[in-house]
Design an enzyme around this catalytic site. Structure first.
Site, PDB file in Angstrom:
ATOM      1  N   TYR A  65     -14.058 -11.586  -1.293  1.00  0.00           N
ATOM      2  CA  TYR A  65     -13.204 -11.030  -0.008  1.00  0.00           C
ATOM      3  C   TYR A  65     -12.915 -12.360   0.815  1.00  0.00           C
ATOM      4  O   TYR A  65     -13.794 -13.016   1.646  1.00  0.00           O
ATOM      5  CB  TYR A  65     -13.561 -10.079   0.973  1.00  0.00           C
ATOM      6  CG  TYR A  65     -14.096  -8.863   0.316  1.00  0.00           C
ATOM      7  CD1 TYR A  65     -13.326  -8.519  -1.071  1.00  0.00           C
ATOM      8  CD2 TYR A  65     -14.793  -7.876   0.904  1.00  0.00           C
ATOM      9  CE1 TYR A  65     -13.804  -7.167  -1.612  1.00  0.00           C
ATOM     10  CE2 TYR A  65     -15.224  -6.595   0.338  1.00  0.00           C
ATOM     11  CZ  TYR A  65     -14.511  -6.307  -0.904  1.00  0.00           C
ATOM     12  OH  TYR A  65     -14.923  -5.396  -1.559  1.00  0.00           O
ATOM     13  N   SER A 211     -12.073   3.220  -0.700  1.00  0.00           N
ATOM     14  CA  SER A 211     -10.872   3.775  -0.829  1.00  0.00           C
ATOM     15  C   SER A 211     -10.687   5.368  -0.751  1.00  0.00           C
ATOM     16  O   SER A 211      -9.880   5.719  -1.318  1.00  0.00           O
ATOM     17  CB  SER A 211      -9.767   3.352  -1.939  1.00  0.00           C
ATOM     18  OG  SER A 211      -9.936   1.881  -1.948  1.00  0.00           O
ATOM     19  N   ARG A 215      -6.335   3.963  -0.120  1.00  0.00           N
ATOM     20  CA  ARG A 215      -5.694   2.869   0.522  1.00  0.00           C
ATOM     21  C   ARG A 215      -4.654   2.978   1.561  1.00  0.00           C
ATOM     22  O   ARG A 215      -4.121   2.293   1.769  1.00  0.00           O
ATOM     23  CB  ARG A 215      -5.157   1.860  -0.680  1.00  0.00           C
ATOM     24  CG  ARG A 215      -6.172   1.748  -1.905  1.00  0.00           C
ATOM     25  CD  ARG A 215      -5.760   0.809  -3.059  1.00  0.00           C
ATOM     26  NE  ARG A 215      -6.871   0.673  -3.823  1.00  0.00           N
ATOM     27  CZ  ARG A 215      -7.580  -0.339  -3.729  1.00  0.00           C
ATOM     28  NH1 ARG A 215      -7.980  -1.147  -2.621  1.00  0.00           N
ATOM     29  NH2 ARG A 215      -8.722  -0.623  -4.839  1.00  0.00           N
ATOM     30  N   GLY A 216      -4.870   4.106   2.450  1.00  0.00           N
ATOM     31  CA  GLY A 216      -4.251   4.141   3.621  1.00  0.00           C
ATOM     32  C   GLY A 216      -3.218   5.171   3.558  1.00  0.00           C
ATOM     33  O   GLY A 216      -2.548   5.798   4.451  1.00  0.00           O
ATOM     34  N   PHE A 218      -3.549   8.272   2.717  1.00  0.00           N
ATOM     35  CA  PHE A 218      -3.631   9.519   3.488  1.00  0.00           C
ATOM     36  C   PHE A 218      -3.666   9.563   4.950  1.00  0.00           C
ATOM     37  O   PHE A 218      -4.184  10.398   5.618  1.00  0.00           O
ATOM     38  CB  PHE A 218      -5.109  10.210   2.825  1.00  0.00           C
ATOM     39  CG  PHE A 218      -4.942  10.894   1.598  1.00  0.00           C
ATOM     40  CD1 PHE A 218      -4.225  11.860   1.169  1.00  0.00           C
ATOM     41  CD2 PHE A 218      -5.352  10.107   0.415  1.00  0.00           C
ATOM     42  CE1 PHE A 218      -4.252  12.264   0.129  1.00  0.00           C
ATOM     43  CE2 PHE A 218      -5.443  10.414  -0.830  1.00  0.00           C
ATOM     44  CZ  PHE A 218      -4.497  11.935  -0.952  1.00  0.00           C
ATOM     45  N   GLY A 221       0.941   8.660   4.556  1.00  0.00           N
ATOM     46  CA  GLY A 221       1.798   9.117   3.370  1.00  0.00           C
ATOM     47  C   GLY A 221       2.796   7.821   2.953  1.00  0.00           C
ATOM     48  O   GLY A 221       2.303   6.686   2.947  1.00  0.00           O
TER      49      GLY A 221
END
Length: 347
Positions: A65, A211, A215-216, A218, A221
């Site tokens: 990272y 996740s 990855r965002g 939910f 949308g």
């Protein structure tokens, strides 16, 4: 600093080797890499301190990272007595350089990577050390054998694996007990339920779900794709491509309907579904905002009836999602098998 949430974060035993962690962790990747430009260091340190103060003490990073910058960030955040309050997990094995990606699990690299992570994190010992991806050139017994030595030397406490197949996990566990397997598990990533989850449960291995919010996806949308920066790697994920996104948005709409009925957000609903998979499962949603963090730990208070779980299971079946998790160039558990130990010829 934002007020500490009143949600109580329970503790769970991760695996059967003695590691205890907060029932929800904090994925730190997006603070430094892959989801757009690095975020301001003081803000991220404040977020980490807020998380620990809220009871989320299981922190997840990796040497890739940045590379390296996320571990350096955590090293700074853990000063002043914070280190003693957290369970620190990092990873090795994924190497980026000279425009190419490589996975390494040879003993010399395992040891060098661990020593480098200890320095960047400014700690004497890593609580949970994962093999981030499996090196398919090196028998898994060889890689785990070197990690076992690092445990015996006190440099790491527990061994983990990430994106490993069921057969690879079994072979690794026979060399030294594996404490946790990290894998992608969410309402739209359920392929691990066929073999990997049952294998971990059989062997007493904890499961760390990365996740868990897709990855965002939910959280908001299909609107997610509207705010990607040029260096956000999610723009290349198959499930978020136009030809798949419209179909997948229907899944979010159904999740959102159920969330409204329950009086929670869709992201809380998606996280709560992971929590309901058992006390040996720890999701590690990532965020860079304190308000989103507070919302995420609210998922711990969301409870489902068996009927609600069945409804979620039915709308989130594997055939209701279009597109793979990654493109074909990214190694995953599906191609993680290694040669037999008998084939190994040390350099």
């Amino acid at each position: 600093m934002a007020a500490v949430s009143t949600t109580t974060v329970r503790r769970i035993k991760l695996g059967s080797q003695g590691l205890e962690v907060s029932a929800q962790g904090l994925g730190c990747m997006g603070m430094s890499a892959f989801y757009g430009p690095p975020k301001p260091e003081p803000d991220m340190i404040a977020l980490i301190h807020h998380a620990v103060g809220s009871g989320v003490t299981f922190l997840d990073t990796s040497d890739i990272y940045g590379p390296h910058t996320n571990e350096i960030l955590l090293g700074k955040a853990l000063k002043g007595g914070v280190r003693q309050k957290v369970e620190l997990a990092t990873k090795f094995g994924a190497v980026f350089g000279d425009g190419k990606r490589e996975v390494r699990g040879d003993p010399a690299y395992v040891r060098a990577a661990c020593e480098a992570s200890l320095k960047r994190l400014e700690v004497d010992c890593i609580d949970l050390y994962y093999q981030h991806r499996v090196d398919t050139r090196v028998p898994i017994e060889v890689t785990i054998g070197e990690l076992k030595k690092l445990v015996e030397e006190g440099k790491i406490k527990y061994i983990g694996m990430s994106e490993a197949s069921a057969s690879t996990i079994r072979r690794a566990h026979a060399v030294h007990p594996i404490t946790a397997v990290q894998l992608e598990w969410s309402l739209w990533s359920r392929d691990v339920e066929a073999e990997i989850i049952p294998t971990c449960r059989e062997l007493g291995i904890g499961i760390v779900a990365y996740s868990p919010l897709g990855r965002g996806f939910f959280s908001v949308g299909s609107k997610l794709v509207e705010n990607f920066s040029k260096d956000d790697f999610r723009q290349y994920l198959p499930r978020l491509q136009p030809e798949n996104l419209a179909h997948n948005a229907k899944l979010f709409d159904r999740v959102n309907e159920i969330a409204q009925r329950k009086g929670c957000t869709p992201s809380q609903l998606a996280l709560a579904w992971v929590h309901h998979q058992g006390d040996h499962v720890c999701p590690i949603p990532g965020t860079t905002k304190i308000e989103n963090f507070n919302q995420n730990i609210g998922a711990l208070s969301v409870k489902f009836t068996p009927e609600e779980m069945a409804e979620l299971e039915s709308i989130a079946s594997a055939d209701n999602v279009k597109g793979d998790r990654y493109d074909s160039s990214v190694p995953t558990w599906e191609n993680s098998d290694t040669p037999p130990l008998s084939s190994w010829k040390p350099a």
